[in-house]
Design a protein around this motif. Structure first.
Motif, PDB file in Angstrom:
ATOM      1  N   GLY A  51       0.867  -0.951  -0.250  1.00  0.00           N
ATOM      2  CA  GLY A  51       0.059   0.087   0.079  1.00  0.00           C
ATOM      3  C   GLY A  51       0.719   1.352   0.161  1.00  0.00           C
ATOM      4  O   GLY A  51       1.913   1.395  -0.451  1.00  0.00           O
ATOM      5  N   GLU A  52       0.388   2.366   0.486  1.00  0.00           N
ATOM      6  CA  GLU A  52       1.106   3.629   0.580  1.00  0.00           C
ATOM      7  C   GLU A  52       1.756   3.998   1.722  1.00  0.00           C
ATOM      8  O   GLU A  52       2.885   3.964   1.922  1.00  0.00           O
ATOM      9  CB  GLU A  52      -0.209   4.550   0.168  1.00  0.00           C
ATOM     10  CG  GLU A  52       0.235   5.981   0.180  1.00  0.00           C
ATOM     11  CD  GLU A  52      -0.914   6.809  -0.367  1.00  0.00           C
ATOM     12  OE1 GLU A  52      -1.713   6.638  -1.227  1.00  0.00           O
ATOM     13  OE2 GLU A  52      -0.756   8.107   0.142  1.00  0.00           O
ATOM     14  N   ALA A  53       1.047   4.290   2.763  1.00  0.00           N
ATOM     15  CA  ALA A  53       1.631   4.610   3.953  1.00  0.00           C
ATOM     16  C   ALA A  53       0.863   4.346   5.361  1.00  0.00           C
ATOM     17  O   ALA A  53      -0.421   4.332   5.153  1.00  0.00           O
ATOM     18  CB  ALA A  53       2.050   6.087   3.985  1.00  0.00           C
ATOM     19  N   PRO A  54       1.525   3.916   6.563  1.00  0.00           N
ATOM     20  CA  PRO A  54       0.636   3.926   7.743  1.00  0.00           C
ATOM     21  C   PRO A  54      -0.271   5.060   8.053  1.00  0.00           C
ATOM     22  O   PRO A  54       0.102   6.390   7.600  1.00  0.00           O
ATOM     23  CB  PRO A  54       1.430   3.460   8.697  1.00  0.00           C
ATOM     24  CG  PRO A  54       2.701   3.331   7.866  1.00  0.00           C
ATOM     25  CD  PRO A  54       2.858   4.003   6.747  1.00  0.00           C
ATOM     26  N   GLY A  55      -1.541   4.785   8.534  1.00  0.00           N
ATOM     27  CA  GLY A  55      -2.333   6.095   8.933  1.00  0.00           C
ATOM     28  C   GLY A  55      -2.252   6.018  10.501  1.00  0.00           C
ATOM     29  O   GLY A  55      -1.372   5.363  11.154  1.00  0.00           O
ATOM     30  N   GLU A  58      -2.488   2.550  12.390  1.00  0.00           N
ATOM     31  CA  GLU A  58      -1.281   1.718  11.934  1.00  0.00           C
ATOM     32  C   GLU A  58      -0.159   2.230  12.653  1.00  0.00           C
ATOM     33  O   GLU A  58       0.542   1.345  13.308  1.00  0.00           O
ATOM     34  CB  GLU A  58      -1.059   1.768  10.480  1.00  0.00           C
ATOM     35  CG  GLU A  58      -1.940   1.287   9.557  1.00  0.00           C
ATOM     36  CD  GLU A  58      -3.516   1.741   9.255  1.00  0.00           C
ATOM     37  OE1 GLU A  58      -3.313   3.033   9.573  1.00  0.00           O
ATOM     38  OE2 GLU A  58      -4.215   1.226   9.062  1.00  0.00           O
ATOM     39  N   PRO A  64       0.683  -2.724   9.584  1.00  0.00           N
ATOM     40  CA  PRO A  64      -0.153  -1.954   8.144  1.00  0.00           C
ATOM     41  C   PRO A  64      -1.698  -2.346   8.391  1.00  0.00           C
ATOM     42  O   PRO A  64      -1.832  -3.469   8.773  1.00  0.00           O
ATOM     43  CB  PRO A  64       0.560  -2.213   7.083  1.00  0.00           C
ATOM     44  CG  PRO A  64       1.817  -2.918   7.722  1.00  0.00           C
ATOM     45  CD  PRO A  64       1.791  -3.355   9.244  1.00  0.00           C
ATOM     46  N   PHE A  65      -2.332  -1.545   7.901  1.00  0.00           N
ATOM     47  CA  PHE A  65      -3.618  -1.786   7.271  1.00  0.00           C
ATOM     48  C   PHE A  65      -4.608  -2.422   8.410  1.00  0.00           C
ATOM     49  O   PHE A  65      -5.050  -3.521   8.408  1.00  0.00           O
ATOM     50  CB  PHE A  65      -3.565  -2.652   6.100  1.00  0.00           C
ATOM     51  CG  PHE A  65      -3.589  -2.112   5.007  1.00  0.00           C
ATOM     52  CD1 PHE A  65      -4.366  -1.242   4.280  1.00  0.00           C
ATOM     53  CD2 PHE A  65      -2.307  -2.233   4.330  1.00  0.00           C
ATOM     54  CE1 PHE A  65      -4.326  -0.581   3.183  1.00  0.00           C
ATOM     55  CE2 PHE A  65      -2.122  -1.504   3.116  1.00  0.00           C
ATOM     56  CZ  PHE A  65      -3.023  -0.477   2.635  1.00  0.00           C
ATOM     57  N   ALA A  69      -9.526   1.150   6.176  1.00  0.00           N
ATOM     58  CA  ALA A  69      -9.331   0.814   5.215  1.00  0.00           C
ATOM     59  C   ALA A  69      -8.643  -0.686   5.025  1.00  0.00           C
ATOM     60  O   ALA A  69      -8.865  -1.481   4.107  1.00  0.00           O
ATOM     61  CB  ALA A  69      -7.796   1.679   4.331  1.00  0.00           C
ATOM     62  N   ASN A  91       3.911  -1.520   3.131  1.00  0.00           N
ATOM     63  CA  ASN A  91       3.681  -0.073   2.484  1.00  0.00           C
ATOM     64  C   ASN A  91       4.948   0.416   1.862  1.00  0.00           C
ATOM     65  O   ASN A  91       6.039  -0.128   2.089  1.00  0.00           O
ATOM     66  CB  ASN A  91       3.177   0.777   3.435  1.00  0.00           C
ATOM     67  CG  ASN A  91       1.756   0.667   4.060  1.00  0.00           C
ATOM     68  OD1 ASN A  91       0.914   0.621   3.153  1.00  0.00           O
ATOM     69  ND2 ASN A  91       1.453   0.452   5.167  1.00  0.00           N
ATOM     70  N   HIS A 169      -7.050   1.131  -4.283  1.00  0.00           N
ATOM     71  CA  HIS A 169      -6.569   1.152  -2.765  1.00  0.00           C
ATOM     72  C   HIS A 169      -7.920   1.036  -1.909  1.00  0.00           C
ATOM     73  O   HIS A 169      -8.865   1.855  -2.274  1.00  0.00           O
ATOM     74  CB  HIS A 169      -5.902   2.390  -2.575  1.00  0.00           C
ATOM     75  CG  HIS A 169      -5.380   2.338  -1.066  1.00  0.00           C
ATOM     76  ND1 HIS A 169      -5.918   2.427  -0.114  1.00  0.00           N
ATOM     77  CD2 HIS A 169      -3.962   2.289  -0.779  1.00  0.00           C
ATOM     78  CE1 HIS A 169      -4.865   2.527   0.950  1.00  0.00           C
ATOM     79  NE2 HIS A 169      -3.855   2.415   0.566  1.00  0.00           N
TER      80      HIS A 169
END
Ligand code: URA
Length: 200
Positions: A51-55, A58, A64-65, A69, A91, A169
């Motif tokens: 994926g892109e990046a941790p939020g 996360e 991750p994830f 999402a 990510n 995504h």
């Protein structure tokens, strides 16, 4: 970045790579993140998702994830009979960008040697890129994800090259649920590939 490239090559296992990334001070995102969110799932899996990046969630969990999402991603996997024991998830940057902004191309580039080594050490048969940053960075497909999704391409960076599939995504799908039908179509491509190619 050169520094990261030299180091990443020395990592002989995913555990070594994770320790190396945790100790790496070359990416500014590390300074604002709570912790590293390196990977989740099964390192032995046939499928690796990037994926892109941790939020925020996360960042709190160090995985991750795990937020909204991630919960949608779990439902997407479940729709083709998979769960996290059947996939390995990472990510393109392993630290949360401040305020969940998109990571800059420079941040992605700094972390890229680690991401490439992570893919090499996982050695998946199928690589799924979630969203435009992972698709552009790892597969070099520069068109928008709505154009690149849903078609297999070759990922050459492995001893046995993987088939790679760009997908929408899940965070995008939460905002644009109308496009879930496209994602479900792509998931069926993945399911079919798993069924058709015997494990090696
Ligand atoms: N979105 C991502 O791209 N990665 C995560 O880990 C969570 C949300």
């Amino acid at each position: 970045a050169e520094n990261a490239r030299l180091r990443a090559r020395e990592a002989g296992s995913l555990a070594e790579l994770e320790a190396m990334v945790a100790a790496f001070d070359g990416c500014a995102l590390k300074r604002t993140a709570k912790q590293l969110a390196f990977a989740d799932g099964n390192p032995e899996a046939d499928i690796m998702l990037v994926g892109e990046a941790p939020g925020a969630e996360e960042d709190r969990a160090g995985r991750p994830f795990v937020g909204r999402a991630g919960q949608l991603l779990d439902r997407m996997l479940a729709s083709i009979g998979l769960d996290r024991s059947r996939v390995y998830i990472a990510n393109v940057v392993p630290w949360r960008p401040p305020g969940n902004r998109t990571p800059t191309p420079q941040e992605v580039a700094i972390c890229l040697p680690f991401t490439l080594r992570q893919i090499e050490l996982c050695a998946p048969r199928f690589l799924v890129t979630l969203g435009a940053p992972a698709t552009q960075t790892l597969l070099g497909l520069k068109e928008g994800i709505k154009r690149t999704r849903g078609r297999w391409v070759e990922y050459p960076g492995l001893v046995r090259p993987a088939r790679a599939l760009p997908m929408l995504h899940p965070a995008y799908l939460l905002r644009q649920p109308i496009d879930k039908r496209l994602a479900w179509r792509d998931l069926r491509l993945l399911r079919r590939a798993l069924d058709e190619e015997p494990p090696r």
